[in-house]
Design a protein around this motif. Structure first.
Motif, PDB file in Angstrom:
ATOM      1  N   ALA A 380       0.851  -1.190   0.000  1.00 34.03           N
ATOM      2  CA  ALA A 380       0.000   0.000   0.000  1.00 34.03           C
ATOM      3  C   ALA A 380       0.883   1.235   0.000  1.00 34.03           C
ATOM      4  O   ALA A 380       1.646   1.472   0.944  1.00 34.03           O
ATOM      5  CB  ALA A 380      -0.916  -0.004   1.222  1.00 34.03           C
ATOM      6  N   LEU A 381       0.806   2.028  -1.045  1.00 33.15           N
ATOM      7  CA  LEU A 381       1.569   3.269  -1.196  1.00 33.15           C
ATOM      8  C   LEU A 381       0.617   4.460  -1.130  1.00 33.15           C
ATOM      9  O   LEU A 381      -0.602   4.296  -1.283  1.00 33.15           O
ATOM     10  CB  LEU A 381       2.307   3.268  -2.534  1.00 33.15           C
ATOM     11  N   PRO A 382       1.145   5.652  -0.935  1.00 29.23           N
ATOM     12  CA  PRO A 382       0.267   6.830  -0.986  1.00 29.23           C
ATOM     13  C   PRO A 382      -0.488   6.939  -2.312  1.00 29.23           C
ATOM     14  O   PRO A 382      -1.600   7.490  -2.354  1.00 29.23           O
ATOM     15  CB  PRO A 382       1.246   8.001  -0.804  1.00 29.23           C
ATOM     16  N   GLU A 383       0.102   6.398  -3.382  1.00 24.07           N
ATOM     17  CA  GLU A 383      -0.536   6.449  -4.703  1.00 24.07           C
ATOM     18  C   GLU A 383      -1.643   5.409  -4.858  1.00 24.07           C
ATOM     19  O   GLU A 383      -2.437   5.469  -5.797  1.00 24.07           O
ATOM     20  CB  GLU A 383       0.508   6.242  -5.798  1.00 24.07           C
ATOM     21  N   GLY A 384      -1.669   4.398  -3.972  1.00 31.51           N
ATOM     22  CA  GLY A 384      -2.631   3.309  -4.073  1.00 31.51           C
ATOM     23  C   GLY A 384      -1.932   1.970  -3.892  1.00 31.51           C
ATOM     24  O   GLY A 384      -0.700   1.893  -3.871  1.00 31.51           O
ATOM     25  N   GLU A 385      -2.692   0.910  -3.792  1.00 30.07           N
ATOM     26  CA  GLU A 385      -2.116  -0.420  -3.612  1.00 30.07           C
ATOM     27  C   GLU A 385      -1.642  -0.992  -4.944  1.00 30.07           C
ATOM     28  O   GLU A 385      -2.353  -0.913  -5.946  1.00 30.07           O
ATOM     29  CB  GLU A 385      -3.144  -1.375  -3.000  1.00 30.07           C
ATOM     30  N   LEU A 386      -0.435  -1.537  -4.945  1.00 28.04           N
ATOM     31  CA  LEU A 386       0.117  -2.173  -6.133  1.00 28.04           C
ATOM     32  C   LEU A 386       0.565  -3.591  -5.782  1.00 28.04           C
ATOM     33  O   LEU A 386       1.029  -3.853  -4.667  1.00 28.04           O
ATOM     34  CB  LEU A 386       1.309  -1.386  -6.690  1.00 28.04           C
ATOM     35  N   PRO A 437      -3.774   0.414 -12.407  1.00 28.94           N
ATOM     36  CA  PRO A 437      -3.229   1.361 -13.383  1.00 28.94           C
ATOM     37  C   PRO A 437      -3.162   2.796 -12.881  1.00 28.94           C
ATOM     38  O   PRO A 437      -2.200   3.515 -13.183  1.00 28.94           O
ATOM     39  CB  PRO A 437      -4.192   1.219 -14.576  1.00 28.94           C
ATOM     40  N   ASP A 438      -4.152   3.235 -12.117  1.00 29.27           N
ATOM     41  CA  ASP A 438      -4.134   4.608 -11.626  1.00 29.27           C
ATOM     42  C   ASP A 438      -2.976   4.821 -10.635  1.00 29.27           C
ATOM     43  O   ASP A 438      -2.295   5.857 -10.668  1.00 29.27           O
ATOM     44  CB  ASP A 438      -5.460   4.951 -10.962  1.00 29.27           C
ATOM     45  N   ALA A 439      -2.758   3.854  -9.730  1.00 28.96           N
ATOM     46  CA  ALA A 439      -1.650   3.983  -8.778  1.00 28.96           C
ATOM     47  C   ALA A 439      -0.315   4.002  -9.498  1.00 28.96           C
ATOM     48  O   ALA A 439       0.577   4.777  -9.155  1.00 28.96           O
ATOM     49  CB  ALA A 439      -1.689   2.822  -7.780  1.00 28.96           C
ATOM     50  N   ALA A 440      -0.182   3.151 -10.517  1.00 26.75           N
ATOM     51  CA  ALA A 440       1.053   3.127 -11.290  1.00 26.75           C
ATOM     52  C   ALA A 440       1.282   4.451 -12.002  1.00 26.75           C
ATOM     53  O   ALA A 440       2.413   4.987 -12.000  1.00 26.75           O
ATOM     54  CB  ALA A 440       1.024   1.987 -12.303  1.00 26.75           C
TER      55      ALA A 440
END
Length: 446
Positions: A380-386, A437-440
């Motif tokens: 889980a990153l600030p950008e979203g889960e990857l 894709p959005d988190a990436a």
């Protein structure tokens, strides 16, 4: 609308049985018959798909029900069924190994299984192993068997006669460099002494671009299987459409510089697709060839083999300076596994030779004789889960507090740290962008 296409999942009782060689042989042999062949690889793997892409003359994508999700897998199979005459899926490890396993994939998507068994040290026991694989799970259909590393026609006969009648015989592949059969084609005779195996190193197969004779090896494999198999198409499998995943983050107008050469070769084609579909302009450059960092808004340093190119990379003072300026200016940079190793202060190869690297992140790393980490990873990153995976022989001492720690969905011991310096993200973890894709895209968003 449902699409139908002949398909096989190529699996085995264990790793090392020859799945990649057989899949490559089938792909090249069917392609030479004028058939459109689409090949996929089960699970996280960079090296096998490079070989299979050359064999099939088409990009090879991953199918992984956890890393990418069921929707991603179903969409890729559906798209392939609309353009191919044959779909081949190379499995991972043994048929029932892992969670999810190749068997899980076969059961979930209705893929019949072709089992590859190394017959080099057995006779009638071959049939017992095939029978066990075929009956272990009722929801998995083992359609047939192919014997690998077979010594002679008599050896092949013993193996074939050991099979239960319900399992189709798909023929054999011989050991390396066997003579071509009398009456074979001129190409087959020319390739008769070509090696049929594919060279390996610590992370798996040698990359496709490193094999000057790869085309000859693939043709030799295709010749060998064409002489010993009927190459008939399997039954068609139905594939259903799915709704595409909604994407909201735009990278329109964003230029991403992507390192791509023998030191930075581990790039999923699906990851490139995610960035392009978000609107990004991808600009490739080769640190080993001396390319300058292109004009860009973001940088991606993928995994690869930087430890094999220490002298060349350490001499790139200009690239180090450009990358430092990029990171210091607060621009995005992603460094994955081999990219992380290059981003550290120094790296030592397996012989103990040490060289300075880019110094973007305080730390040192050294290659180890034994595997340091292996397994699926989710973070889980600030950008979203990857989601993604880890697979490396390097051990690193990094003087920084992790931004986040990844976890293994199967409870395995590998737990990779993700580091953040300004807009630079660095980790041993290989991210699979289609998992989110959005988190990436946010990792590269200026």
């Amino acid at each position: 609308m449902t699409r139908h296409c002949p398909a096989l999942l190529v699996s085995a009782p264990a790793s090392g049985q020859g799945k990649t060689s057989v899949t490559a042989a089938l792909a090249r042999a069917h392609a030479r018959l004028g058939r459109r062949v689409r090949v996929f690889k089960t699970g996280p793997d960079f090296l096998d798909p490079m070989i299979l892409a050359r064999a099939s003359r088409a990009p090879v994508y991953q199918l992984d029900a956890w890393m990418g999700g069921e929707t991603d897998v179903r969409a890729r199979l559906y798209d392939a069924a609309g353009e191919a005459d044959l779909i081949l899926v190379e499995g991972v490890m043994g048929l029932f190994d892992g969670a999810p396993s190749s068997a899980d994939l076969a059961a979930r998507f209705g893929l019949p299984v072709l089992t590859v068994i190394d017959g080099s040290a057995m006779a009638q026991t071959f049939g017992a192993i095939a029978h066990g694989l075929a009956t272990y799970r009722e929801d998995v259909t083992v359609q047939g068997v192919l014997a690998n590393r077979v010594d002679s026609d008599y050896h092949a006969q013993l193996l074939r006669e050991s099979l239960p009648p319900e399992l189709a015989w798909h023929g054999t592949l011989p050991r390396d460099s066997v003579p071509a059969k009398p009456g074979g084609s001129a190409i087959a005779r020319d390739n008769a002494t070509r090696p049929l195996s594919l060279p390996e190193r610590h992370l798996g197969l040698v990359t496709a671009d490193e094999l000057d004779d790869l085309e000859a090896r693939l043709d030799a494999l295709a010749d060998a299987i064409a002489e010993r198999s009927t190459l008939t198409l399997p039954d068609a499998v139905p594939f259903e459409p799915v709704e595409p995943m909604a994407r909201t983050v735009s990278l329109a107008g964003v230029r991403i510089a992507v390192a791509r050469d023998a030191a930075f070769a581990f790039i999923y084609p699906a990851n490139l697709d995610v960035l392009r579909e978000a609107g990004a302009k991808l600009v490739f450059f080769s640190p080993l060839a001396g390319d300058a960092l292109p004009r860009c808004d973001a940088v991606w340093l993928p995994g690869g083999y930087p430890e094999l190119h220490l002298e060349t990379l350490s001499a790139r003072a200009d690239l180090r300076e450009a990358l430092h300026s990029h990171v210091d200016a607060g621009r995005p940079l992603l460094a994955e596994c081999g990219g992380l190793l290059y981003a550290l202060d120094s790296l030592a190869d397996s012989e103990g030779n040490t060289a300075p690297m880019a110094g973007l992140l305080r730390g040192q790393a050294a290659m180890q004789p034994r595997m340091a980490a292996l397994g699926m990873q989710g973070v889980a990153l600030p950008e979203g889960e990857l989601r993604g995976h880890s697979f490396h022989y390097a051990h690193a001492h990094i003087d920084a507090e992790p931004l986040a720690l990844a976890t293994n969905p199967n409870g395995g011991p590998t737990t990779e740290a993700v580091y953040r310096r300004k807009r630079m993200t660095a980790s041993f973890m290989h991210f699979y962008f289609p998992s989110n894709p959005d988190a990436a895209a946010r990792l590269f968003l200026p």
